[in-house]
Enzyme design. Structure first.
Site, PDB file in Angstrom:
ATOM      1  N   THR A 188       0.872  -1.188   0.000  1.00 51.41           N
ATOM      2  CA  THR A 188       0.000   0.000   0.000  1.00 51.41           C
ATOM      3  C   THR A 188       0.903   1.230   0.000  1.00 51.41           C
ATOM      4  O   THR A 188       1.990   1.190   0.590  1.00 51.41           O
ATOM      5  CB  THR A 188      -0.869  -0.010   1.280  1.00 51.41           C
ATOM      6  OG1 THR A 188      -1.788  -1.081   1.170  1.00 51.41           O
ATOM      7  CG2 THR A 188      -1.615   1.297   1.489  1.00 51.41           C
ATOM      8  N   ARG A 195     -15.126  -6.147  -0.227  1.00 54.47           N
ATOM      9  CA  ARG A 195     -14.507  -5.742   1.052  1.00 54.47           C
ATOM     10  C   ARG A 195     -13.859  -4.357   0.902  1.00 54.47           C
ATOM     11  O   ARG A 195     -13.172  -4.083  -0.075  1.00 54.47           O
ATOM     12  CB  ARG A 195     -13.451  -6.779   1.450  1.00 54.47           C
ATOM     13  CG  ARG A 195     -12.678  -6.434   2.741  1.00 54.47           C
ATOM     14  CD  ARG A 195     -11.354  -5.771   2.444  1.00 54.47           C
ATOM     15  NE  ARG A 195     -10.540  -5.576   3.643  1.00 54.47           N
ATOM     16  CZ  ARG A 195      -9.408  -4.901   3.675  1.00 54.47           C
ATOM     17  NH1 ARG A 195      -8.941  -4.358   2.578  1.00 54.47           N
ATOM     18  NH2 ARG A 195      -8.738  -4.769   4.792  1.00 54.47           N
ATOM     19  N   GLY A 203      -6.250  -3.627   7.537  1.00 52.04           N
ATOM     20  CA  GLY A 203      -7.212  -2.534   7.555  1.00 52.04           C
ATOM     21  C   GLY A 203      -8.316  -2.617   8.595  1.00 52.04           C
ATOM     22  O   GLY A 203      -8.725  -1.602   9.149  1.00 52.04           O
TER      23      GLY A 203
HETATM   24  N1  ASP Z   1      -4.529  -1.225   4.782  1.00 52.30           N
HETATM   25  C1  ASP Z   1      -4.745  -1.926   3.552  1.00 52.30           C
HETATM   26  C2  ASP Z   1      -6.093  -2.608   3.621  1.00 52.30           C
HETATM   27  O1  ASP Z   1      -6.401  -3.185   4.641  1.00 52.30           O
HETATM   28  C3  ASP Z   1      -3.701  -2.972   3.250  1.00 52.30           C
HETATM   29  C4  ASP Z   1      -2.263  -2.618   3.587  1.00 52.30           C
HETATM   30  O2  ASP Z   1      -1.961  -1.486   3.904  1.00 52.30           O
HETATM   31  O3  ASP Z   1      -1.398  -3.532   3.524  1.00 52.30           O
HETATM   32  O4  ASP Z   1      -6.798  -2.611   2.651  1.00 52.30           O
END
Ligand code: ASP
Length: 322
Positions: free
Chosen positions: A190, A218, A244
């Site tokens: 991310t 999701r 998340g």
């Molecule tokens: N925070 C992101 C999500 O849950 C994934 C990540 O940052 O690795 O979609």
């Protein structure tokens, strides 16, 4: 004579102070389980070069007086267009073998914000988030409605196949075989950026493909203002990466701002405290933040987080591991 010297020193100081306005950028490219021994020198160099490119693009704009929001978008666009990160081109695959992307942006001076969630054909979701913020009455648009809006704003629309990368597809297949939702290293990447511009304004943005093998539909923390992204000139700008669901439950990014506002914590203390709360819940991830004076924080409870920063003072760092 002494008086004249004193006045000229003051003028010189005021002038250099004015021409060297303070600015800073902090970026992340995802947190997760990373081991030095498993990541080749070549791959590390590739990641660091891309992080460096993103910082350089941002710094050039800040030197020219650009505003924090524009810089956040430009920096994140660089990372979204690279297959290395789980955002834009390199987004991970959902369970249904498609890519669904989330992004958000927030401006600290006005508390304006924009976000898109579950989009599957917008090339640069962070740009779409900015359009939602500046050209709509809303904060968060999702799915088809977000795509239609982005198209109307003249943004680049791509087919879902554009987001295909072999490595992310293989990650999904590995997980499908194991019937697991996530392995610790398969959805890293991310991206996020927080900026203090030379006008004293803060902004934050985050963009992601979410989590490998996530259920269709999701939505994670990334497009949720207050969870994955937050900015307020009174406190700080924050961008998150990690599991998340935990970030949503904690109201992670907003909680950091609140601790600074109500408890007078420094940006560093607030980020550490929030990561402690995350660890207590057994969640994993990281955060970057910056305050209005240019103090920065880069905290995570994983073994690594792709990250970097650059300040107007010339101070700069790009790092991966703890
Ligand atoms: N925070 C992101 C999500 O849950 C994934 C990540 O940052 O690795 O979609």
């Amino acid at each position: 004579m002494k008086k004249a010297l004193f006045i000229s020193v003051i003028i010189l100081f005021a002038f250099t102070g004015f021409s060297q306005q303070k600015y800073a950028i902090v970026i992340h490219g995802g947190a997760g389980v990373m081991s030095k021994s498993r990541m080749s020198e070549e791959i590390r160099t590739e990641y660091k070069a891309k992080l460096n490119e993103a910082l350089t693009v941002g710094e050039k704009q800040l030197k020219e007086g650009a505003n924090a929001v524009d810089v956040v978008v430009a920096v994140i666009n660089v990372l979204e267009n690279s297959p290395l990160f789980n955002a834009g081109k390199g987004a991970v695959f959902a369970h249904n073998k498609r890519n669904e992307l989330d992004a958000s942006i927030m401006e600290g001076s006005s508390l304006n914000a924009g976000a898109v969630a579950g989009v599957d054909d917008i090339k640069n979701p962070i740009t779409a988030a900015r359009e939602v913020m500046t050209n709509s009455k809303h904060v968060l648009l999702s799915g088809k409605g977000a795509s239609e809006f982005a198209k109307k704003q003249g943004l680049e629309i791509v087919s879902n196949e554009y987001f295909y990368t072999k490595s992310r597809f293989e990650s999904l297949e590995r997980l499908l075989k194991k019937e697991r939702e996530r392995t610790k290293k398969d959805n890293m990447g991310t991206v996020g950026c927080v900026v203090l511009d030379s006008h004293g304004n803060l902004a934050a943005g985050t963009s992601t493909g979410g989590m490998t093998n996530k259920r269709y539909g999701r939505i994670g923390d990334t497009p949720i203002i207050g969870a994955g992204t937050y900015a307020n000139n009174k406190t700080c700008a924050v961008s998150c990466t990690g599991h998340g669901e935990y970030y949503i439950r904690l109201g992670f990014a907003r909680d950091i701002s609140a601790m600074m506002e109500y408890k007078n914590l420094t940006v560093d203390e607030a980020c550490r405290e929030e990561i402690r709360k995350l660890t207590e819940l057994k969640g994993t991830g990281g955060v970057i933040a910056i305050d209005a004076k240019g103090n920065i924080a880069m905290e995570f409870n994983t073994s690594g987080m792709f990250r970097g920063y650059i300040k107007s003072s010339g101070e700069k760092e790009i790092a991966i591991f703890k």
